[in-house]
Design an enzyme around this catalytic site. Structure first.
Site, PDB file in Angstrom:
ATOM      1  N   ALA A  61       0.809  -1.368  -0.062  1.00 29.46           N
ATOM      2  CA  ALA A  61       0.084  -0.029   0.099  1.00 29.46           C
ATOM      3  C   ALA A  61       0.831   0.966   0.086  1.00 29.46           C
ATOM      4  CB  ALA A  61      -1.186   0.139   1.767  1.00 29.46           C
TER       5      ALA A  61
ATOM      6  N   ASP B 213       1.051  -8.666  18.718  1.00 26.69           N
ATOM      7  CA  ASP B 213       0.729  -8.111  20.426  1.00 26.69           C
ATOM      8  C   ASP B 213      -0.181  -7.469  20.547  1.00 26.69           C
ATOM      9  OD1 ASP B 213       2.866 -10.026  21.101  1.00 26.69           O
ATOM     10  OD2 ASP B 213       4.324  -8.339  21.133  1.00 26.69           O
TER      11      ASP B 213
ATOM     12  N   GLY C  14       3.057 -12.968  24.383  1.00 29.27           N
ATOM     13  CA  GLY C  14       2.418 -11.350  25.158  1.00 29.27           C
ATOM     14  C   GLY C  14       2.937 -11.141  26.394  1.00 29.27           C
ATOM     15  N   ARG C  15       4.659 -10.985  25.260  1.00 30.02           N
ATOM     16  CA  ARG C  15       5.351 -10.527  26.885  1.00 30.02           C
ATOM     17  C   ARG C  15       4.487  -9.368  27.412  1.00 30.02           C
ATOM     18  NH1 ARG C  15      10.127  -8.158  24.225  1.00 30.02           N
ATOM     19  NH2 ARG C  15       9.025  -6.275  23.514  1.00 30.02           N
TER      20      ARG C  15
ATOM     21  N   GLU D 171     -10.729 -22.639  30.751  1.00 29.73           N
ATOM     22  CA  GLU D 171     -10.892 -22.820  31.857  1.00 29.73           C
ATOM     23  C   GLU D 171     -10.731 -21.695  32.766  1.00 29.73           C
ATOM     24  OE1 GLU D 171     -12.200 -26.289  30.326  1.00 29.73           O
ATOM     25  OE2 GLU D 171     -10.622 -25.634  30.837  1.00 29.73           O
TER      26      GLU D 171
ATOM     27  N   ARG E  31     -15.845 -31.670  40.672  1.00 33.66           N
ATOM     28  CA  ARG E  31     -17.291 -30.973  40.113  1.00 33.66           C
ATOM     29  C   ARG E  31     -17.066 -32.000  39.127  1.00 33.66           C
ATOM     30  NH1 ARG E  31     -16.487 -25.402  39.498  1.00 33.66           N
ATOM     31  NH2 ARG E  31     -16.317 -26.138  36.931  1.00 33.66           N
TER      32      ARG E  31
ATOM     33  N   THR F 165     -12.826 -32.974  33.688  1.00 35.98           N
ATOM     34  CA  THR F 165     -11.647 -34.337  32.864  1.00 35.98           C
ATOM     35  C   THR F 165     -10.717 -33.854  32.312  1.00 35.98           C
ATOM     36  OG1 THR F 165     -12.680 -35.566  31.884  1.00 35.98           O
ATOM     37  CG2 THR F 165     -12.687 -36.369  33.738  1.00 35.98           C
TER      38      THR F 165
ATOM     39  N   GLN G 274       3.515 -18.328  15.826  1.00 35.72           N
ATOM     40  CA  GLN G 274       2.478 -17.263  15.510  1.00 35.72           C
ATOM     41  C   GLN G 274       2.211 -16.664  14.459  1.00 35.72           C
ATOM     42  OE1 GLN G 274       0.620 -16.397  20.487  1.00 35.72           O
ATOM     43  NE2 GLN G 274       2.550 -18.519  20.180  1.00 35.72           N
TER      44      GLN G 274
END
Length: 323
Positions: free
Chosen positions: A22, A128, A171-172, A188, A212, A215, A255
């Site tokens: 661009a 980031d 993600g430093r 979770e 709960r 597993t 990533q």
């Protein structure tokens, strides 16, 4: 302004080539010559300049990485190094720069302009997404989707073997990659620098889930979390809950690579046009960005010094959806 230069510096990110393309085509459209500077500030000091035209950037918008290469330069941090870079620009008649990178890139550009008067407009190129002055950075969307694809695959194995996986994402200094991966991947727990969640709190959450009769678990850990990396957290959890079958996966530099998503191609293209036209309008020491779908220019000093907060409602989403 008759001749400008463009370079990439720091970590590469998908969509940088869309931005370079661009810049080149916008400059050409306005009758401005444009030179690609190879290998960031290192190439600037050595005069590694390549004249670019529309044909030079054909078939690049879909490619990851950066066709101009990237490097980190210790020499440019010295006055002598910056003098050398200035001499190269003068000798080649380059009057302004487009710098694609992050905080370190913009810090160098700001000091360079203050000493030698070469105007620079920055383009936020980092996976980031931690730069103040833009909702999203070039490469962020692709990095999140790449990481999330890995989380999905690991989830299959976690469920099949009743395991607890600790997945470390990049993600430093921020949790911008970790948090959407946690929400989209059904994790979770997410541990990011901004929230300073303790290992003890993570242990209690996992223990509660185990009681709960859950597993399998996914815990997303940003590499810069204050409690340490994924291996460190996993070791503490295993010691506290030995019945958990734990594994660690560090996604790492995967990533940064890959073909950019449509969002990153569009963002890179928008920013590239804005950077060139900003230079034409006399701007300097600013970063072009998009906030609330509108083009903005943020002074480098603000981009460098101000913290971009995470959306706290996302953290609440993780808590609610992990029950």
């Amino acid at each position: 302004m008759k001749r400008i230069g463009v370079f990439t510096s720091g970590g590469d990110s998908p969509g940088m080539n869309a931005c370079i393309r661009a810049v080149v085509r916008t400059a050409t459209y306005h009758g401005i010559e444009v030179y690609g500077i190879m290998r960031g500030y290192s190439g600037l000091m050595r005069g590694e300049f390549v004249k670019l035209d529309s044909a030079s950037v054909s078939n690049t918008v879909q490619k990851g990485g950066t066709i101009l290469k990237s490097a980190r330069s210790h020499s440019f941090r010295t006055k002598e190094g910056r003098q050398q870079a200035f001499d190269q620009l003068v000798n080649n008649g380059i009057e302004g720069l487009v710098a694609i990178g992050g905080n370190g890139t913009f810090t160098g550009a700001m000091i360079f302009e203050q000493e030698f008067g070469i105007p620079t407009v920055g383009a936020p190129g980092t996976i980031d997404n931690d730069l103040y002055g833009t909702d999203y950075t070039i490469g962020y969307d692709t990095a999140v989707n790449t990481a999330l694809d890995c989380v999905d695959k690991i989830r299959d194995t976690a469920d099949s073997h009743d395991r607890c996986f600790f997945i470390e994402v990049m993600g430093r200094d921020s949790g911008y990659i970790a948090i959407p991966c946690a929400i989209g991947g059904g994790a979770e727990i997410v541990m990011v620098p901004e929230t300073q969640m303790s290992v003890e709190a993570a242990i209690e959450t996992l223990r509660s889930g185990w009681q709960r009769h859950k597993t399998s678990f996914i815990v997303i850990v940003a590499e810069g979390d204050v409690e340490g990396n994924a291996h460190h957290v996993a070791a503490h959890v295993k010691a506290a809950i030995p019945q958990l079958d734990t594994r660690v996966t560090v996604i790492g530099h995967i990533q940064r690579g890959g073909s950019p998503t449509a969002a990153d191609r569009l963002l890179g293209s928008q920013i590239g046009i804005a950077a060139v036209e900003g230079l034409m309008n006399g701007m300097k020491n600013v970063m072009a960005g998009i906030i609330d779908r509108k083009l903005v220019y943020t002074p480098f000093i603000d981009t460098i010094s101000k913290k971009k907060p995470i959306n706290q409602s996302f953290m609440r989403m993780v808590e609610i959806l992990s029950v």
